[in-house]
Design a protein around this motif. Sequence first.
Motif, PDB file in Angstrom:
ATOM      1  N   ILE A 175       0.753  -1.126   0.105  1.00  0.00           N
ATOM      2  CA  ILE A 175       0.152  -0.111  -0.011  1.00  0.00           C
ATOM      3  C   ILE A 175       0.941   1.208   0.165  1.00  0.00           C
ATOM      4  N   ILE A 176       0.336   2.387  -0.160  1.00  0.00           N
ATOM      5  CA  ILE A 176       1.138   3.543  -0.418  1.00  0.00           C
ATOM      6  C   ILE A 176       2.191   3.748   0.746  1.00  0.00           C
ATOM      7  N   SER A 177       1.646   4.000   2.031  1.00  0.00           N
ATOM      8  CA  SER A 177       2.462   4.225   2.991  1.00  0.00           C
ATOM      9  C   SER A 177       3.036   2.805   3.760  1.00  0.00           C
ATOM     10  N   GLY A 178       4.506   2.808   3.919  1.00  0.00           N
ATOM     11  CA  GLY A 178       5.023   1.693   4.359  1.00  0.00           C
ATOM     12  C   GLY A 178       4.901   1.512   6.004  1.00  0.00           C
ATOM     13  N   LEU A 179       4.000   2.345   6.454  1.00  0.00           N
ATOM     14  CA  LEU A 179       3.655   2.109   7.810  1.00  0.00           C
ATOM     15  C   LEU A 179       2.253   2.082   8.291  1.00  0.00           C
ATOM     16  N   TRP A 180       1.594   1.902   7.097  1.00  0.00           N
ATOM     17  CA  TRP A 180      -0.150   1.723   7.514  1.00  0.00           C
ATOM     18  C   TRP A 180      -0.246   0.348   7.574  1.00  0.00           C
ATOM     19  N   GLY A 181      -1.224   0.335   8.864  1.00  0.00           N
ATOM     20  CA  GLY A 181      -1.995  -0.936   9.194  1.00  0.00           C
ATOM     21  C   GLY A 181      -0.961  -1.972   9.912  1.00  0.00           C
ATOM     22  N   HIS A 182      -1.627  -3.334  10.061  1.00  0.00           N
ATOM     23  CA  HIS A 182      -1.021  -4.281  10.611  1.00  0.00           C
ATOM     24  C   HIS A 182      -0.209  -5.053   9.551  1.00  0.00           C
ATOM     25  N   GLN A 183      -0.237  -4.849   8.083  1.00  0.00           N
ATOM     26  CA  GLN A 183       0.182  -5.593   7.174  1.00  0.00           C
ATOM     27  C   GLN A 183       1.699  -5.144   6.672  1.00  0.00           C
ATOM     28  N   SER A 184       2.189  -4.131   7.269  1.00  0.00           N
ATOM     29  CA  SER A 184       3.426  -3.569   7.173  1.00  0.00           C
ATOM     30  C   SER A 184       4.343  -4.061   7.838  1.00  0.00           C
ATOM     31  N   ALA A 185       5.555  -4.612   7.127  1.00  0.00           N
ATOM     32  CA  ALA A 185       6.721  -5.210   7.934  1.00  0.00           C
ATOM     33  C   ALA A 185       7.688  -4.169   8.596  1.00  0.00           C
ATOM     34  N   LEU A 186       7.478  -2.958   8.093  1.00  0.00           N
ATOM     35  CA  LEU A 186       8.388  -1.821   8.389  1.00  0.00           C
ATOM     36  C   LEU A 186       8.283  -1.510  10.042  1.00  0.00           C
ATOM     37  N   GLY A 187       7.065  -1.561  10.359  1.00  0.00           N
ATOM     38  CA  GLY A 187       6.816  -1.102  11.698  1.00  0.00           C
ATOM     39  C   GLY A 187       7.389  -2.077  12.860  1.00  0.00           C
ATOM     40  N   PRO A 188       7.253  -3.358  12.681  1.00  0.00           N
ATOM     41  CA  PRO A 188       7.787  -4.222  13.742  1.00  0.00           C
ATOM     42  C   PRO A 188       9.287  -4.202  13.567  1.00  0.00           C
ATOM     43  N   TYR A 189       9.952  -4.032  12.051  1.00  0.00           N
ATOM     44  CA  TYR A 189      11.319  -3.987  12.188  1.00  0.00           C
ATOM     45  C   TYR A 189      11.806  -2.857  12.875  1.00  0.00           C
ATOM     46  N   LEU A 190      11.326  -1.716  13.018  1.00  0.00           N
ATOM     47  CA  LEU A 190      11.793  -0.588  13.638  1.00  0.00           C
ATOM     48  C   LEU A 190      11.610  -0.656  14.986  1.00  0.00           C
ATOM     49  N   GLN A 191      10.504  -1.400  15.542  1.00  0.00           N
ATOM     50  CA  GLN A 191      10.437  -1.431  16.969  1.00  0.00           C
ATOM     51  C   GLN A 191      11.399  -2.554  17.321  1.00  0.00           C
ATOM     52  N   GLU A 192      11.471  -3.724  16.697  1.00  0.00           N
ATOM     53  CA  GLU A 192      12.571  -4.757  17.382  1.00  0.00           C
ATOM     54  C   GLU A 192      13.861  -4.165  17.340  1.00  0.00           C
ATOM     55  N   ASN A 193      14.309  -3.198  16.443  1.00  0.00           N
ATOM     56  CA  ASN A 193      15.729  -2.738  16.359  1.00  0.00           C
ATOM     57  C   ASN A 193      15.848  -1.394  17.084  1.00  0.00           C
ATOM     58  N   GLY A 194      14.770  -0.879  17.928  1.00  0.00           N
ATOM     59  CA  GLY A 194      14.898   0.252  18.709  1.00  0.00           C
ATOM     60  C   GLY A 194      15.149   1.534  17.755  1.00  0.00           C
ATOM     61  N   ILE A 195      14.761   1.669  16.617  1.00  0.00           N
ATOM     62  CA  ILE A 195      14.881   2.682  15.739  1.00  0.00           C
ATOM     63  C   ILE A 195      13.778   3.745  16.129  1.00  0.00           C
ATOM     64  N   THR A 196      14.224   4.860  16.460  1.00  0.00           N
ATOM     65  CA  THR A 196      13.511   6.309  16.637  1.00  0.00           C
ATOM     66  C   THR A 196      13.577   7.270  15.843  1.00  0.00           C
ATOM     67  N   THR A 197      14.689   7.397  14.879  1.00  0.00           N
ATOM     68  CA  THR A 197      14.803   8.402  14.127  1.00  0.00           C
ATOM     69  C   THR A 197      14.857   8.230  12.742  1.00  0.00           C
ATOM     70  N   LEU A 198      13.952   8.674  11.634  1.00  0.00           N
ATOM     71  CA  LEU A 198      13.878   8.067  10.244  1.00  0.00           C
ATOM     72  C   LEU A 198      14.563   9.221   9.449  1.00  0.00           C
ATOM     73  N   LEU A 199      15.332   9.158   8.640  1.00  0.00           N
ATOM     74  CA  LEU A 199      15.832   9.985   7.650  1.00  0.00           C
ATOM     75  C   LEU A 199      15.036   9.526   6.273  1.00  0.00           C
ATOM     76  N   ILE A 200      14.133  10.203   5.644  1.00  0.00           N
ATOM     77  CA  ILE A 200      13.242   9.746   4.798  1.00  0.00           C
ATOM     78  C   ILE A 200      13.469  10.588   3.403  1.00  0.00           C
ATOM     79  N   GLY A 201      13.490   9.471   2.427  1.00  0.00           N
ATOM     80  CA  GLY A 201      13.813  10.017   0.924  1.00  0.00           C
ATOM     81  C   GLY A 201      12.944   9.224   0.152  1.00  0.00           C
ATOM     82  N   GLY A 202      12.913   9.750  -1.051  1.00  0.00           N
ATOM     83  CA  GLY A 202      12.162   8.890  -2.134  1.00  0.00           C
ATOM     84  C   GLY A 202      10.791   9.465  -2.169  1.00  0.00           C
ATOM     85  N   CYS A 203       9.603   8.629  -2.361  1.00  0.00           N
ATOM     86  CA  CYS A 203       8.064   9.221  -2.365  1.00  0.00           C
ATOM     87  C   CYS A 203       7.715   8.922  -1.086  1.00  0.00           C
TER      88      CYS A 203
END
Length: 219
Positions: A168-196
């Motif tokens: 889906i368009i957002s990489g963090l939308w809903g429970h289907q996203s794999a990005l959210g769990p990855y960020l939580q499991e790796n203690g990521i709090t800061t995102l430097l975002i590029g692209g669309c």
Amino acid sequence: MSQPVYDMPIYSVIGRPRVSGAVECGNAASFWVEYPSGLVNFSRSQHVAGHSHIAVDGDRIIRIDQAAAAVTIIDVQKVHFTGLKCVDPWLMVLPVLRQLGVKVLWVNWGLTDHDLETIRPSVVRGFSRHGEGGFGSALPGSFGRLLVRREYNSELYGPLNIWIHKNIISGLWGHQSALGPYLQENGITTLLIGGCVGGTLVDAYFRGYDCARGLESVI
């Protein structure tokens, strides 16, 4: 009586004037510190070791804890970016950030046949013209089906580090996203975002991540 000044918080690091003294925002466990020099400390810690300073838009500098930061590049795939000059600055910045220990995440369309059957109609319509084409449609030559996983057009435009699929368009939308769990499991709090970035940036902001947009301005 002068009118109050309303500021959009998501643009505040760039849009607001510099502070006259050090200002802390947040709470005892999670906070930023902004300094008169233009430095904004995103590390959420008073410790200096393990931190890096990065210049960003608005003549500002952010301080990050590189172990808790990730470059998140959205939809930089061959179907979107092949030959575009805007990619070149990212390819110069990424090796430097990797040397600092910052993770590089590529979050891209990678649809499966199941996704094609279940994806929401509003998203399908946005990627088709007059009811034709769109997700899974055959592209000319050897480009394959549009944005389908493992097809040539959906391959990354740039060096691979960590690849995360989205449907889906957002990489963090809903429970289907794999990005959210990855960020939580790796203690990521800061995102430097590029692209669309649009959908992912808004969702990341509302989830409480510290976001800096526009990798082409990170020198």
